[in-house]
Motif scaffolding. Structure first.
Motif, PDB file in Angstrom:
ATOM      1  N   UNK A 210       0.822  -1.066   0.033  1.00  0.00           N
ATOM      2  CA  UNK A 210      -0.114   0.104   0.093  1.00  0.00           C
ATOM      3  C   UNK A 210       0.917   1.271  -0.067  1.00  0.00           C
ATOM      4  N   UNK A 211       0.677   2.222  -1.010  1.00  0.00           N
ATOM      5  CA  UNK A 211       1.419   3.219  -0.973  1.00  0.00           C
ATOM      6  C   UNK A 211       0.528   4.519  -0.859  1.00  0.00           C
ATOM      7  N   UNK A 212       1.058   5.508   0.054  1.00  0.00           N
ATOM      8  CA  UNK A 212       0.239   6.723   0.122  1.00  0.00           C
ATOM      9  C   UNK A 212       1.019   7.900  -0.164  1.00  0.00           C
TER      10      UNK A 212
ATOM     11  N   UNK B 114       9.302   7.705  -6.963  1.00  0.00           N
ATOM     12  CA  UNK B 114       8.963   6.352  -6.304  1.00  0.00           C
ATOM     13  C   UNK B 114       9.470   5.423  -7.488  1.00  0.00           C
ATOM     14  N   UNK B 115       9.149   5.566  -8.953  1.00  0.00           N
ATOM     15  CA  UNK B 115       9.386   4.557  -9.901  1.00  0.00           C
ATOM     16  C   UNK B 115       8.521   3.169  -9.799  1.00  0.00           C
ATOM     17  N   UNK B 116       7.313   3.436  -9.442  1.00  0.00           N
ATOM     18  CA  UNK B 116       6.424   2.458  -9.552  1.00  0.00           C
ATOM     19  C   UNK B 116       5.912   2.132 -10.751  1.00  0.00           C
TER      20      UNK B 116
ATOM     21  N   UNK C 100      -2.438  12.635 -15.073  1.00  0.00           N
ATOM     22  CA  UNK C 100      -0.872  12.413 -15.122  1.00  0.00           C
ATOM     23  C   UNK C 100      -0.574  10.973 -14.850  1.00  0.00           C
ATOM     24  N   UNK C 101      -1.482  10.357 -13.954  1.00  0.00           N
ATOM     25  CA  UNK C 101      -1.075   8.934 -13.417  1.00  0.00           C
ATOM     26  C   UNK C 101      -1.333   7.981 -14.476  1.00  0.00           C
ATOM     27  N   UNK C 102      -2.565   8.292 -15.462  1.00  0.00           N
ATOM     28  CA  UNK C 102      -2.676   7.558 -16.800  1.00  0.00           C
ATOM     29  C   UNK C 102      -1.599   7.638 -17.545  1.00  0.00           C
ATOM     30  N   UNK C 103      -1.022   8.952 -17.791  1.00  0.00           N
ATOM     31  CA  UNK C 103       0.340   9.058 -18.502  1.00  0.00           C
ATOM     32  C   UNK C 103       1.526   8.283 -18.114  1.00  0.00           C
TER      33      UNK C 103
END
Length: 235
Positions: A146-148, A192-194, A216-219
């Motif tokens: 889990x990342x926050x 974080x390079x996830x 941005x997350x989709x990109x």
């Protein structure tokens, strides 16, 4: 602990909420614990309640996300940012004050343990429904990563529940906390390079910022079928 099979929300109901505790967690955000009068009240992590109150002879209402785990029912935590008259009213309630509320409401929820890792991205008091989910996953012994990623655009030097997240990261191995201080959550996430295609992702914040973070997350390679978002309007 409730079993997963029993984690079901109640139908929306009217309750009286008594303020048990109220404290600032940033210069503009308060954690407010209330006890609901109906012991049958149940909600899914991520849902909200709808306080209904009067001010200056007029009736107003605004929905507030629950910030605590369903395990605490019928006591719930609200996370309220002082961004308008409605939020100021809630923040200024004294210990022992009673207001009527209705709920639960909301669709960006969990009703079973996810099968994929989770990524949460929040700005300011948008952390509230995500904290409810994170706390519930901890209560259930969830073992996926889990990342926050958390930012506070109102007071960038003070993040909501900052000490709590740091201590949780030390105590709970799956949990990773990323502070976006003096930078955007997008910049903090890049560092974080996830592999975002592996994650289920929830985004929560105010106004247009939610759409900006979503795009941005989709990109970055996230699967749109695994991304949800919820935005708040300040008043």
């Amino acid at each position: 602990m409730q079993s997963l099979e029993c984690l079901r929300p109640s139908a929306p109901m009217d309750c009286l909420a008594t303020v048990l505790d109220s404290s600032y967690i940033t210069p503009t955000i308060k954690s407010i614990w209330v006890h609901l009068s109906n012991p049958e009240f149940r909600f899914l992590p991520g849902q909200s309640v709808w306080p209904k109150f009067e001010r200056d002879g007029r009736k107003f209402s605004k929905i507030y996300s629950i910030a605590s785990s369903p395990e605490r029912c019928p006591t719930v935590e609200l996370c309220v940012s002082r961004v308008g008259w409605s939020s100021a009213y809630i923040q200024d309630l004294e210990i022992g004050a009673i207001i009527p509320v209705r709920g639960p409401y909301g669709l960006m929820t969990l009703n079973q343990l996810p099968k994929r890792p989770r990524l949460y991205v929040a700005e300011g008091s948008g952390i509230a429904p995500l904290k409810s989910q994170i706390d519930w996953l901890r209560d259930c012994g969830y073992s996926q990563p889990i990342w926050l990623v958390l930012a506070n655009p109102e007071t960038v030097d003070c993040l909501p529940y900052h000490d709590y997240w740091r201590s949780l990261q030390q105590a709970w191995r799956p949990f990773h906390y990323v502070e976006a201080i003096h930078c955007s959550p997008e910049s903090a996430l890049v560092a974080q390079d996830l592999n975002l295609s592996q994650f289920e992702i929830d985004i929560c914040g105010v106004g247009d910022r939610v759409s900006e973070i979503y795009e941005f997350i989709l990109s970055m390679g996230a699967n749109p079928n695994q991304v949800r978002s919820e935005k708040f309007i300040a008043f």
